[in-house]
Design an enzyme around this catalytic site. Sequence first.
Site, mmCIF file in Angstrom:
data_model
loop_
_atom_site.group_PDB
_atom_site.id
_atom_site.type_symbol
_atom_site.label_atom_id
_atom_site.label_comp_id
_atom_site.label_asym_id
_atom_site.label_seq_id
_atom_site.Cartn_x
_atom_site.Cartn_y
_atom_site.Cartn_z
ATOM 1 N N LEU A 40 0.053 -8.439 9.179
ATOM 2 C CA LEU A 40 -0.418 -9.665 8.530
ATOM 3 C C LEU A 40 0.278 -9.907 7.201
ATOM 4 C CD1 LEU A 40 -4.267 -9.315 9.151
ATOM 5 C CD2 LEU A 40 -2.663 -10.799 10.367
ATOM 6 N N GLY A 41 0.652 -8.841 6.527
ATOM 7 C CA GLY A 41 1.313 -9.000 5.236
ATOM 8 C C GLY A 41 1.612 -7.655 4.621
ATOM 9 N N GLY A 43 2.113 -5.798 0.634
ATOM 10 C CA GLY A 43 2.006 -5.919 -0.805
ATOM 11 C C GLY A 43 2.767 -4.806 -1.494
ATOM 12 N N GLY A 44 2.497 -4.642 -2.786
ATOM 13 C CA GLY A 44 3.227 -3.660 -3.561
ATOM 14 C C GLY A 44 2.879 -2.226 -3.220
ATOM 15 N N MET A 45 1.700 -2.001 -2.630
ATOM 16 C CA MET A 45 1.261 -0.639 -2.361
ATOM 17 C C MET A 45 1.069 -0.333 -0.893
ATOM 18 S SD MET A 45 -1.532 -0.123 -5.404
ATOM 19 C CE MET A 45 -1.897 1.549 -4.878
ATOM 20 N N VAL A 48 -0.842 -4.595 5.520
ATOM 21 C CA VAL A 48 -2.085 -5.025 6.159
ATOM 22 C C VAL A 48 -1.779 -5.428 7.596
ATOM 23 C CG1 VAL A 48 -4.048 -6.600 6.086
ATOM 24 C CG2 VAL A 48 -2.991 -5.840 3.950
ATOM 25 N N LYS A 63 -5.827 -2.159 6.094
ATOM 26 C CA LYS A 63 -4.921 -2.037 4.958
ATOM 27 C C LYS A 63 -4.563 -0.572 4.777
ATOM 28 C CE LYS A 63 -4.484 -3.627 0.158
ATOM 29 N NZ LYS A 63 -5.150 -4.409 -0.921
ATOM 30 N N ASP A 157 -7.364 -10.643 -10.645
ATOM 31 C CA ASP A 157 -6.093 -11.024 -10.012
ATOM 32 C C ASP A 157 -6.298 -12.189 -9.059
ATOM 33 O OD1 ASP A 157 -3.319 -10.767 -9.705
ATOM 34 O OD2 ASP A 157 -3.530 -9.484 -7.937
#
Length: 297
Positions: A40-41, A43-45, A48, A63, A157
């Site tokens: 799905l995506g 991120g920085g860490m 997902v 995640k 955020d």
Amino acid sequence: MEALIGSAHSLPTLPVGCGSESREVEQGLFAGRYLLRRVLGRGGMGTVYLAQDEVQGERVALKVLDASFARNPVALERFSREARLAQRISHRHVARVFELGSSEGRAFLTLEYVDGEDLRARLQREGSLKAMVAARVALAVCAGLGAAHEASVVHRDLKPANVMLERGGRVVLTDFGIARAMEDEGPGGLTLQDGVVGTPQYMAPEQLTESPVDARTDVYAVGLLLFEMLTGEPAFQATTLKGAYERLRRPPPDPRECTKVPAALAALVLRCLARAPEERPAGAAEVSRSLEAWLAQ
């Protein structure tokens, strides 16, 4: 195409620049129960995935912390903190967190899967939103934030990428990865201090100066969201921390300088974007009342 799942228990390290949102994954169980469907995506860490929980029989967002962070205690604490804080909040406009665990040395958490798109994608596709639509989205965001603040959690955020728009119309807040529990420091209210942290383009002045933050920090972010929804452009273009400091020396932009915006909504945006927290609405509930009053006209 390179397989994204190497075995029934391992997870991939995605190549930089791959089209992760649309890539399918090979079938395989993670942690003995999650059947991965697609990415799905990223991120920085971590990454997902859309997964099928074979035990509960429902789709979830899985995640998974990147392997490079597996031995980083700060990253592990931040990852687990997201789950712990989000579990405090029970509200239809906040994504539910189900499980925090570890498998094969990889920390993971499962969240409610929201079938739709994030606000960033919608703005990229449509540009600005109609004033009434923007106000309703902001109202739902405030409802979710209000529940978080009642649970003594400040998001820190909030940005278009962290606001999901479900196909059925529900607005859902996600990603409490840098949220922190607010500490009661007496008559001054709920505050915390945790250094410069956040997305520079969407940070409040007090985040940039490492000053205490509270619910009004999220109110500032609501102002940024509303500005972007009404105009189709971010209130601040700078995406670096250095560029973000300019907002400490300049007044917030008036959305009416970009396009025609109802006066009441423009005034609300400017109140939310006041540099001094005490000049902003006191919390999400006050912003909600202003939005409801305008929508009722």
